[in-house]
Scaffold this active site. Sequence first.
Site, short mmCIF file in Angstrom:
data_model
loop_
_atom_site.label_atom_id
_atom_site.label_comp_id
_atom_site.label_asym_id
_atom_site.label_seq_id
_atom_site.Cartn_x
_atom_site.Cartn_y
_atom_site.Cartn_z
N HIS A 123 0.84 -1.21 0.00
CA HIS A 123 0.00 0.00 0.00
C HIS A 123 0.87 1.25 0.00
O HIS A 123 2.07 1.18 0.30
CB HIS A 123 -0.90 0.03 1.24
CG HIS A 123 -0.14 0.19 2.52
ND1 HIS A 123 0.63 -0.82 3.07
CD2 HIS A 123 0.01 1.25 3.35
CE1 HIS A 123 1.20 -0.40 4.18
NE2 HIS A 123 0.85 0.87 4.38
N ASP A 125 0.52 5.02 2.01
CA ASP A 125 -0.22 5.42 3.21
C ASP A 125 -1.41 6.33 2.89
O ASP A 125 -1.29 7.31 2.15
CB ASP A 125 0.73 6.13 4.19
CG ASP A 125 1.73 5.15 4.76
OD1 ASP A 125 1.37 3.99 5.01
OD2 ASP A 125 2.90 5.55 4.93
N HIS A 262 4.72 0.01 0.10
CA HIS A 262 5.48 -0.75 1.09
C HIS A 262 4.58 -1.77 1.76
O HIS A 262 3.35 -1.65 1.71
CB HIS A 262 6.11 0.18 2.12
CG HIS A 262 5.13 0.98 2.91
ND1 HIS A 262 4.48 2.09 2.40
CD2 HIS A 262 4.65 0.83 4.17
CE1 HIS A 262 3.68 2.59 3.31
NE2 HIS A 262 3.74 1.84 4.41
N ARG A 277 6.33 7.09 14.19
CA ARG A 277 6.23 7.55 12.81
C ARG A 277 5.61 8.94 12.75
O ARG A 277 4.69 9.23 13.50
CB ARG A 277 5.38 6.57 12.00
CG ARG A 277 5.45 6.80 10.51
CD ARG A 277 4.80 5.67 9.77
NE ARG A 277 3.50 6.04 9.27
CZ ARG A 277 2.69 5.23 8.60
NH1 ARG A 277 3.05 3.97 8.39
NH2 ARG A 277 1.53 5.65 8.17
C1 SIN Z 1 2.85 0.65 7.87
O1 SIN Z 1 2.84 0.48 6.68
O2 SIN Z 1 1.83 1.05 8.42
C2 SIN Z 1 4.06 0.35 8.72
C3 SIN Z 1 5.26 -0.14 7.99
C4 SIN Z 1 6.21 -0.87 8.90
O3 SIN Z 1 5.92 -1.01 10.09
O4 SIN Z 1 7.24 -1.34 8.43
#
Ligand code: SIN
Length: 289
Positions: A123, A125, A262, A277
């Site tokens: 996806h 974000d 990712h 994050r």
């Molecule tokens: C995410 O995509 O929400 C987190 C990515 C990760 O934790 O590596």
Amino acid sequence: MFTSTVGAPISARTPDQGAHAYSSIVVTPASPHIGAEVTGIDLTRELSPQQVAEVKDAFVRHQVLFFREQRISFEDHIRFASLFGTLGRHVGAQTISKPTDHPLVRRFHYDETSQRISGESWHSDQSCAPVPPLGSMLYNHIVPPDGGGDTMFASTYAAYDALSERMKAFLSGLTATHDGARVFGPGTPKASHPVIVHHPESGRRGIFVNADFTSHINELPRKEGDAVLDFLYRHIGRDEWSCRFRWRAHSIAFWDNRCAQHKALWDYWPNVRSGYRVQIEGTAPPLAG
Ligand code: SIN
């Protein structure tokens, strides 16, 4: 006779990123198509104007940047991320990541009590937002002691470049609905975006649909659109244009949601992976390619 297409030559086998010389940082590509590790930089301090300019250049060039051995505070995290734009808040109603006592920092923590983790399928974000986040910067200070917990990144530029000219022409002009309720429950945004987008800084085209948020292609009957989306998800997720980031404690991954997808690998339960994050606001809706 059965003819396998596995290993067939594809245009994206031409590497589209290589080492580029900078004077104030060292940038080492992580794969032929996406990702680079940045060294020679201390993110607990103010960066020089030259370092800022070079990190920005590397970000556009490589789509995702990795940093190691950075013991950053919330203030350091915010100061560095703010160089790339205004920091924003998560649009999700029911999220796996949780707020912290700082309004701009979210906690991404998983342990033996976790039922799920965030981001287990490919996806970008919050593509459900009318203006999705430009980028996300994840700092992990605890990583699983026995390994695992890597994050995969895919170049949607290289995936686009590998499509046939017929397929590119077919997809051009289509739009898709991205529905936040699929991931975050009711009360989250829904938006339409072009299927093929044009990156405002690199000028490159990429594919902008993902299995988490995209519900349908607006201009096609559901069955046809679902088949096209299914093909695109499998295509974007091919190994050829991906890279894998193996976290170590105090590493950072900073990705461009406009051209990279990712997914996080949950292969470490019941061990702990924990971090923070921040997200950088987009400045405009995705541009049609
Ligand atoms: C995410 O995509 O929400 C987190 C990515 C990760 O934790 O590596």
